[in-house]
Every structure is written in C-alpha cells, then in structure tokens.
Design an enzyme around this catalytic site. Structure first.
Site, PDB file in Angstrom:
ATOM      1  N   CYS A  26      -2.543   8.266   4.678  1.00 55.35           N
ATOM      2  CA  CYS A  26      -2.481   7.944   3.254  1.00 55.35           C
ATOM      3  C   CYS A  26      -3.834   8.170   2.595  1.00 55.35           C
ATOM      4  CB  CYS A  26      -2.000   6.521   3.042  1.00 55.35           C
ATOM      5  SG  CYS A  26      -2.826   5.298   4.045  1.00 55.35           S
ATOM      6  N   GLU A  56       0.870  -1.181   0.000  1.00 50.96           N
ATOM      7  CA  GLU A  56       0.000   0.000   0.000  1.00 50.96           C
ATOM      8  C   GLU A  56       0.902   1.224   0.000  1.00 50.96           C
ATOM      9  OE1 GLU A  56      -1.536   3.261   1.149  1.00 50.96           O
ATOM     10  OE2 GLU A  56      -1.942   2.261   3.059  1.00 50.96           O
TER      11      GLU A  56
END
Length: 455
Positions: free
Chosen positions: A240, A206
C-alpha cells in the site's frame, strides 16, 4: 455458526480479567540474513520442499472448535495457479472486528491481536489469498498462550461479514485494512445502525495510497534510482506504500531514466520459492492481474503516455506482470492519481525551475495521503517541501523510499482517502481499543453541603 460465535463471545467477555505486571526489558530476536549456505537458509529450503504439492486444510475456528461449512474455497499459488495452497471454507454468518489484507502477513496478526491484547473479543476475517499464512499466525498466537474464544478465525465472504458486523448490538469496533469502497460501505452501515449498538463503535481503517517520489535537482541520483526501484517493484508493487508516481526535473531525467532502465534489464520475473535471486514475482491473483492488465492497455493506447520499460503480462501459469515504467506528459492523467496496486511506475518530467508548482501538484493530484518521499540535498527545499506536503502523506520520508517504514521505529498510516491515520505501531493505536474508566475514591467524609464562601 452464528450461535457458536455469540456463545464464544459471551463466555470470553465474562472471563476477562485485568492484572498488574512489572515492566520487562524487551529485546528483539537476531535478524536472520538467509544468505546462501546459512543454517536458516537450509532450514527454510527444507521446510519449503516439504510443502511442495501439498494443500493445507484450514477450518473456521470458534473457540477451540474446528468448523467446516459446505462453502469450500481454495487459495491458489500466484506463481503457479494449478497448485492449491490451501483448502478452506466460508463461515455461514459472522461477527467481524478485524478485516485483514493479503499483502503483509504480520498485519493480520496486528489487526486481530492488538484489540485482543487490550481486552476485546475479536473475530478475524483473513484474506482469501493469504489464508495459509494467516492461519499460521493464528496458530502461533494460540501456541504462545492466547486463550480460546478470544480471537475467532473465520474465513468468510466479505459482504456477509460486513452485514453481520454492522447488525450486531455487541459491535465495539472495526479494525480494517482494504479498499476504499469496502471501508466506506462498512462505515455507512455502522452509521445506519447507530441505534442498535450498546456503544459507539470504534472504526479504524487503512485503505492504500497513490504514493509519490518527488525529486529535486539537488537530489542524490543513485539513491533516487535504487530507492525507486525497490519501492515501486519489490513485492510486485503490491505494498500500500509502494511508489507509483514520480516527479523528476528535466535536467536530471536523462540520467535517471537511463539508470532506471539499466537496473530494469537485470530484474528477473520468476518464482522466489524456487530461486532466491528472484527480486520480482507474480501478483496475488486473477483479479489483480486483470486490473493491472487494463492499466497496461491504457498506457499503451493513451497519447499522453509512453511505456519505456516492461508493459507485458502473462497468466498462463502464474499471474506474472512485468515491472513497468511509464512516462506521462499529463500530470493529471488517471494513471497519476488512481491506485493501481501493481508494478507500474508513472513518471512526470517537470521544468526544473517549477518545482514549487510541482509540490502543489503532488498535494492536489490524488485523493490519497498515505506515503511520499522527497529526495533533495538542499535544506531549504526540504523545508519548503515539508510545508507544502504536510497533508499529502501520513508517512513522509526525506531521502528515503516511500516504503521506508520500519516496524517498531515508524508507526504507519495515512489520512484523506488512505484511512483514519490511527498509526498502528504507535502508542496511541492501542488506546483506540480500550474504554478507559477514571476512579476517584474520597477518604475524607463530606460534613457540610454549603461551601465556605457562603458563610
């Protein structure tokens, strides 16, 4: 160090066993509010007071052996970089399976814990800027019954870890959260070493995003404003999933702009450990500060951009950056498509009638596809947006902020440059770290080699 690691890995693999267990009812612990005067607030304040001015010593841990090398490093407090939160050392060499970020403490435990739960030996490389919190999670795992040698806790230099993990024949997988360049480097190294491995390594990653809020004329303005403030600025914009680009129709922009500015005036920048009313704090370290500062300078110098709130920063004591709102006349400006990972929100104001074109613009502007939100009350528009933005966000929200994912409710992850979209938190994620075996046992002996139709 390398010898100790190989020995620990071999002993752990030999000792692994599987066993059946009955289903159990799982209940969450009560959610604590930490409101003023509560017992948990008092307990937390007492614990924080006991940590003031102290430096925790954190070794490399291989099995139950605490190892110190000569390469000593320090984790600094982002609020006051004269305070050394933790002293730790880098491993000389290491085999890494889990590479964790700084910005979510639980992710470190998840990246290492999930593969371990499924029967794998894991070497956990924690983030330098979250060393103390990561070590606490590791100790909790050990105290809760995790055997030694299953998860090794190994702070290390990133490239040293990458070189070690990709050169070992025993590499079974990499569980990664971090930057796109680092993930690409690891993936390329794995590809170059395929002939080395005993298995094809599982790679899950990720890598952040350039997350959007799309606002339609039918949207609830109060929800838009407050959701955007939270998404863009809580935790210093260092999620994020944080909103960093926003698209607003011209008919609604004057009101939304004013309400954003009204709230912005009340956001105090400070130390949340000292003042619990602090909503916004420092960014994590000097590298982040320097990177965000360059974006602020770009916003002030570009003819296409206008800073309408914030824009200042100061690292004399801590790494403090003001929450910043930038209006852009160019929807393709770099500030709209590159990840900043800081408290900078860019807004493009579009002609209300052109919302369909804007949906296509959102999909094509950034290489990332992590999170995004659509604010609209018109059901037809919600359906249009869902179709147009199908591949623009791995976690997609309707009338909720782009940071709206809740643990145990929405598995998380994105595609494109945002990662492999393996959705940690979901049932398929754990299967990534298994090697299933199908067993067939026949109880009726075979008596003929011919099939019946052969006569």
């Amino acid at each position: 160090m390398m010898l100790r690691v190989k020995t620990a890995v071999w002993q752990s693999w030999r000792g692994l066993r599987t066993f059946p267990c009955a289903a159990v009812e799982v209940k969450n612990e009560p959610i604590l509010g930490f409101t003023e005067g509560s017992a948990e607030r008092k307990e937390l304040l007492k614990a924080l007071d006991g940590l003031k001015g102290k430096t925790e010593e954190i070794p490399c841990v291989v099995g139950d052996e605490h190892v110190w090398t000569k390469d000593i490093r320090y984790q600094l407090s982002p609020f006051n970089h004269s305070h050394k939160v933790a002293k730790f050392c880098y491993a000389d060499k290491g085999f890494v399976a889990a590479v964790a970020p700084f910005n979510f403490t639980a992710i470190g435990g998840n990246l290492a814990g999930t593969p371990a739960l499924m029967g794998n030996v894991v070497l956990w490389k924690p983030s330098d800027t979250a060393m103390s919190a990561s070590y606490l999670v590791y100790k909790v795992l050990r105290e809760s019954g995790l055997p030694p040698n299953i998860i090794q806790f190994l702070p290390a230099d990133g490239p040293v870890f990458g070189d070690a993990v990709t050169s070992s024949q025993h590499l079974a997988g990499i569980n990664f959260t971090g930057s796109v360049p680092t993930f690409k480097r690891l993936w390329k190294q794995v590809a170059q070493n395929l002939d080395t491995y005993r298995n094809f390594p599982r790679i899950a990653g990720e890598c952040g995003g350039k997350n959007f809020h799309f606002v339609h004329k039918s949207a609830d303005v109060e929800s838009v404003v407050k959701g955007t403030i939270r998404s863009a600025f809580e935790y210093g914009g260092q999620k994020c999933s944080a909103c960093s680009r926003m698209y607003v129709p011209d008919s609604m922009w004057p009101r939304i702009r004013q309400e954003l500015l009204d709230i912005h005036k009340h956001i105090t920048v400070g130390d949340p450990v000292e003042d619990f009313s602090t909503f916004f704090s420092a960014v994590i370290d000097d590298k982040s500060f320097t990177r965000i500062k360059k974006w602020l300078e770009h916003a002030k110098s570009s003819p296409n951009l206008k800073v309408i709130a914030g824009g200042n920063c100061d690292d004399s004591k801590g790494y403090f950056v003001e929450p910043t709102i930038v209006e852009t006349s160019d929807p393709q400006d770099a500030i709209m498509n590159e990840e900043i990972f800081g408290p900078v929100l860019s807004v493009y104001v579009y002609p209300e009638k052109d919302y369909r074109e804007v949906l296509q613009l959102i999909d094509n502007t950034s290489p990332y596809a992590l999170t995004g939100a659509v604010y609209a009350q018109d059901k037809n528009v919600i359906q249009e947006a869902a179709k147009a933005l199908r591949n623009a966000a791995g976690n997609y929200y309707v009338n909720d902020k782009s940071t709206g994912s809740i643990v145990a409710q929405q598995p998380f992850g994105g595609a494109r440059a945002s990662g492999t979209n393996d959705k940690p938190g979901g049932p398929h994620y754990v299967l990534r770290w298994t090697s299933p075996q199908v067993v067939k046992e026949t109880h009726v002996p075979l008596r003929d080699w011919k099939y019946p139709y052969m006569g």
